[in-house]
Design an enzyme around this catalytic site. Structure first.
Site, PDB file in Angstrom:
ATOM      1  N   GLY A   1      33.928 -12.373  34.175  1.00  0.00           N
ATOM      2  CA  GLY A   1      32.813 -12.124  35.524  1.00  0.00           C
ATOM      3  C   GLY A   1      31.870 -12.410  34.799  1.00  0.00           C
TER       4      GLY A   1
ATOM      5  CD  GLU B   1      25.906 -17.759  43.811  1.00  0.00           C
ATOM      6  OE1 GLU B   1      24.815 -18.503  44.332  1.00  0.00           O
ATOM      7  OE2 GLU B   1      26.454 -17.694  45.202  1.00  0.00           O
TER       8      GLU B   1
HETATM    9  C1  LIG Z   1      33.200 -12.437  47.680  1.00  0.00           C
HETATM   10  C2  LIG Z   1      33.394 -12.815  46.508  1.00  0.00           C
HETATM   11  C3  LIG Z   1      32.578 -14.251  46.383  1.00  0.00           C
HETATM   12  C4  LIG Z   1      33.431 -14.681  45.038  1.00  0.00           C
HETATM   13  N1  LIG Z   1      32.723 -16.297  45.319  1.00  0.00           N
HETATM   14  C5  LIG Z   1      33.412 -17.003  43.734  1.00  0.00           C
HETATM   15  C6  LIG Z   1      33.646 -18.098  43.550  1.00  0.00           C
HETATM   16  O1  LIG Z   1      33.115 -19.355  44.430  1.00  0.00           O
HETATM   17  N2  LIG Z   1      33.652 -18.870  42.285  1.00  0.00           N
HETATM   18  C7  LIG Z   1      33.916 -18.372  41.123  1.00  0.00           C
HETATM   19  O2  LIG Z   1      33.865 -18.406  40.701  1.00  0.00           O
HETATM   20  N3  LIG Z   1      33.154 -16.801  41.693  1.00  0.00           N
HETATM   21  C8  LIG Z   1      32.942 -15.886  42.768  1.00  0.00           C
HETATM   22  N4  LIG Z   1      33.162 -14.440  42.605  1.00  0.00           N
HETATM   23  C9  LIG Z   1      33.264 -14.344  41.711  1.00  0.00           C
HETATM   24  C10 LIG Z   1      31.520 -12.956  41.476  1.00  0.00           C
HETATM   25  O3  LIG Z   1      31.132 -13.919  40.421  1.00  0.00           O
HETATM   26  C11 LIG Z   1      31.773 -12.042  39.708  1.00  0.00           C
HETATM   27  O4  LIG Z   1      32.416 -11.353  40.741  1.00  0.00           O
HETATM   28  C12 LIG Z   1      31.000 -11.643  39.459  1.00  0.00           C
HETATM   29  O5  LIG Z   1      30.119 -12.108  38.836  1.00  0.00           O
HETATM   30  C13 LIG Z   1      31.367 -10.185  39.159  1.00  0.00           C
HETATM   31  O6  LIG Z   1      32.154 -10.865  37.895  1.00  0.00           O
HETATM   32  P1  LIG Z   1      33.579  -9.276  37.608  1.00  0.00           P
HETATM   33  O7  LIG Z   1      33.839  -9.136  39.383  1.00  0.00           O
HETATM   34  O8  LIG Z   1      34.362  -9.699  36.963  1.00  0.00           O
HETATM   35  O9  LIG Z   1      33.039  -7.817  37.625  1.00  0.00           O
HETATM   36  P2  LIG Z   1      32.462  -7.623  36.042  1.00  0.00           P
HETATM   37  O10 LIG Z   1      31.771  -8.572  35.102  1.00  0.00           O
HETATM   38  O11 LIG Z   1      33.770  -7.220  35.425  1.00  0.00           O
HETATM   39  O12 LIG Z   1      31.642  -6.431  36.319  1.00  0.00           O
HETATM   40  C14 LIG Z   1      31.493  -5.078  36.377  1.00  0.00           C
HETATM   41  C15 LIG Z   1      30.309  -3.389  36.156  1.00  0.00           C
HETATM   42  O13 LIG Z   1      29.725  -4.306  34.964  1.00  0.00           O
HETATM   43  C16 LIG Z   1      28.089  -4.692  34.904  1.00  0.00           C
HETATM   44  N5  LIG Z   1      28.485  -5.288  33.586  1.00  0.00           N
HETATM   45  C17 LIG Z   1      28.955  -6.347  33.568  1.00  0.00           C
HETATM   46  N6  LIG Z   1      28.894  -6.296  32.470  1.00  0.00           N
HETATM   47  C18 LIG Z   1      26.910  -5.845  32.072  1.00  0.00           C
HETATM   48  C19 LIG Z   1      26.118  -5.637  31.263  1.00  0.00           C
HETATM   49  N7  LIG Z   1      26.011  -6.612  30.064  1.00  0.00           N
HETATM   50  N8  LIG Z   1      25.317  -4.529  31.477  1.00  0.00           N
HETATM   51  C20 LIG Z   1      25.434  -4.191  32.529  1.00  0.00           C
HETATM   52  N9  LIG Z   1      26.182  -4.242  33.288  1.00  0.00           N
HETATM   53  C21 LIG Z   1      27.324  -4.762  33.199  1.00  0.00           C
HETATM   54  C22 LIG Z   1      28.582  -4.940  36.333  1.00  0.00           C
HETATM   55  O14 LIG Z   1      26.997  -5.360  36.192  1.00  0.00           O
HETATM   56  C23 LIG Z   1      29.290  -4.418  37.065  1.00  0.00           C
HETATM   57  O15 LIG Z   1      28.660  -3.515  38.024  1.00  0.00           O
HETATM   58  C24 LIG Z   1      33.092 -13.903  44.285  1.00  0.00           C
HETATM   59  C25 LIG Z   1      32.946 -12.630  43.727  1.00  0.00           C
HETATM   60  C26 LIG Z   1      33.011 -11.839  45.893  1.00  0.00           C
HETATM   61  C27 LIG Z   1      32.888 -10.538  45.465  1.00  0.00           C
END
Ligand SMILES: Cc1cc2nc3c(=O)[nH]c(=O)nc-3n(C[C@H](O)[C@H](O)[C@H](O)COP(=O)(O)OP(=O)(O)OC[C@H]3O[C@@H](n4cnc5c(N)ncnc54)[C@H](O)[C@@H]3O)c2cc1C
Length: 379
Positions: free
Chosen positions: A133, A363
């Site tokens: 993510g 994003e």
């Molecule tokens: C409604 C919705 C629509 C979406 N649409 C799309 C889409 O069209 N296409 C697409 O590709 N994606 C899409 N996404 C995905 C979205 O881009 C990801 O959910 C987002 O980038 C976060 O990734 P993750 O969910 O894996 O969270 P993770 O990366 O697992 O993060 C979990 C937590 O850890 C924190 N974290 C992670 N790394 C660090 C760091 N290095 N330092 C500090 N904190 C950190 C984050 O801030 C978060 O609080 C969508 C998400 C949602 C909710």
């Protein structure tokens, strides 16, 4: 500083026209779309017909050349009315079409970009995976050469328009670990089935958020978008603009909630006076209005910089970070000001609140924006 001075007369007229259209043709469906998860029939086609999907793009690819500030005005107005429906359009105006504009061949532009801007084909942008993510450079979906074409293996998740899309821009690994080994592909559902599973979400319920299964998906050679290994650079440019759009959307949601709260504060009577006469409510509303005004300025300054070609990554991150966090606070405070009524499903406050939370995540989460801003400070 008045926000009005940021806009040209053309922008103002455009914003009014969008407002009028949404009020007449979209607002009546907003509550039902949130409840059922369905879009009103023909919505995407209608948006294309009005030229709203191609604002960012020049006329030679089927756009209207109105510019990026106009895209943000559209998103702000749309999110005020229905964030769920607007999210569908957001992908179509930005993430789902920008890589084609930046890196597509003439043929790819004719086959996908032009029909997408006309509202005839729906696109999606598929980067996120179950195990990648925030750390998007670690994607595991792989594309390997097979004959003259490619075979994709992997899966994507939380993809907006993932079940409904006619084509998906998919990021896949074609080379070494890290950003340099990522390429983009256009996966065309008309050429073969690509299964997806729609996921229930807290907000943006009219939008389709799906897991997409890429099991041995056979692709022709011309499915590769841009040079092999150039995927990440294209994605970063695409996401930079996407983040400013998220900022504009957040301004729209916060404005809707603020206006509702001001209206309620004027009419709701307790202890013999309107609740807006109590200092705690007045000051809360004053803070909300100030934060929304600051968000709007930050977002539209960034949008102007896109149109002028001077946008930086940290400006886009600041606009997204600030406006999305403001929207979450303001929608929650607006709900609070409505008391028990704010918590009822028949009031729109809960929808603004549920919808706004997504913008702190999509994003790039708030903390990932902080990371990129901190890097720009030399940290
Ligand atoms: C409604 C919705 C629509 C979406 N649409 C799309 C889409 O069209 N296409 C697409 O590709 N994606 C899409 N996404 C995905 C979205 O881009 C990801 O959910 C987002 O980038 C976060 O990734 P993750 O969910 O894996 O969270 P993770 O990366 O697992 O993060 C979990 C937590 O850890 C924190 N974290 C992670 N790394 C660090 C760091 N290095 N330092 C500090 N904190 C950190 C984050 O801030 C978060 O609080 C969508 C998400 C949602 C909710």
């Amino acid at each position: 500083v008045s926000f009005e001075t940021v806009l040209s007369d053309e922008h103002r007229l455009f914003s009014k026209a969008v407002h009028h259209f949404l009020d007449r043709e979209v607002a009546p469906h907003a509550e039902a779309a949130d409840r059922t998860g369905d879009l009103p029939p023909g919505l995407v086609h209608r948006l294309g017909e009005l030229g709203y999907l191609g604002l960012r793009y020049p006329e030679d690819v089927g756009g209207s050349g109105a510019g990026f500030v106009a895209v943000c005005l559209l998103m702000e107005e749309f999110y005020r009315v229905s964030a769920g429906m607007a999210a569908v359009a957001e992908i179509q105006c930005g993430l789902g079409t920008m890589p084609l504009f930046l890196a597509g061949t003439e043929e790819q532009k004719e086959r996908y970009l032009r029909p997408a801007l006309a509202g005839e084909l729906l696109g999606a942008f598929a980067l996120t995976e179950p195990d990648a993510g925030s750390d998007a450079t670690s994607i595991a979906t792989a594309a390997r050469r097979a004959g003259s074409g490619w075979v994709l293996q992997g899966s994507k998740t939380y993809i907006t328009n993932g079940s409904r899309a006619d084509f998906l821009i998919v990021a896949a690994r074609t080379g070494e670990a890290g950003a340099g080994g990522v390429s983009l592909f256009v996966v065309d559902r008309r050429l073969g089935e690509v299964p997806a599973r729609r996921i229930e979400t807290l907000g943006l319920r009219a939008s389709d958020t799906s897991e997409v299964f890429l099991d041995d998906v056979q692709l022709p050679a011309d499915a590769l978008l841009g040079e092999e290994g150039s995927g990440f650079a294209i994605l970063m440019r695409t996401l930079n603009e996407g983040r400013i759009m998220v900022g504009a959307e957040s301004v729209g949601l916060a404005t809707a909630a603020l206006e509702a709260a001001v209206g309620y504060a004027k009419t709701r009577q307790q202890f013999g006076s309107p609740i807006g006469a109590f200092q705690s409510i007045r000051f809360r509303l004053a803070d909300m209005a100030t934060q929304v005004a600051a968000s709007r300025l930050l977002v539209y300054r960034a949008a102007q910089n896109v149109d002028e070609g001077t946008i930086t990554r940290e400006e886009a991150s600041m606009a997204k970070l600030f406006a999305s966090e403001v929207a979450s606070h303001v929608t929650k405070d607006a709900l609070y000001i409505h008391g028990g009524f704010g918590y009822m499903m028949e009031a729109p406050l809960q929808r603004y609140f549920r919808d706004s939370v997504a913008n702190e995540i999509v994003e790039g989460t708030s903390d990932m924006q902080r990371e990129s801003i901190a890097r720009s400070l030399g940290l």
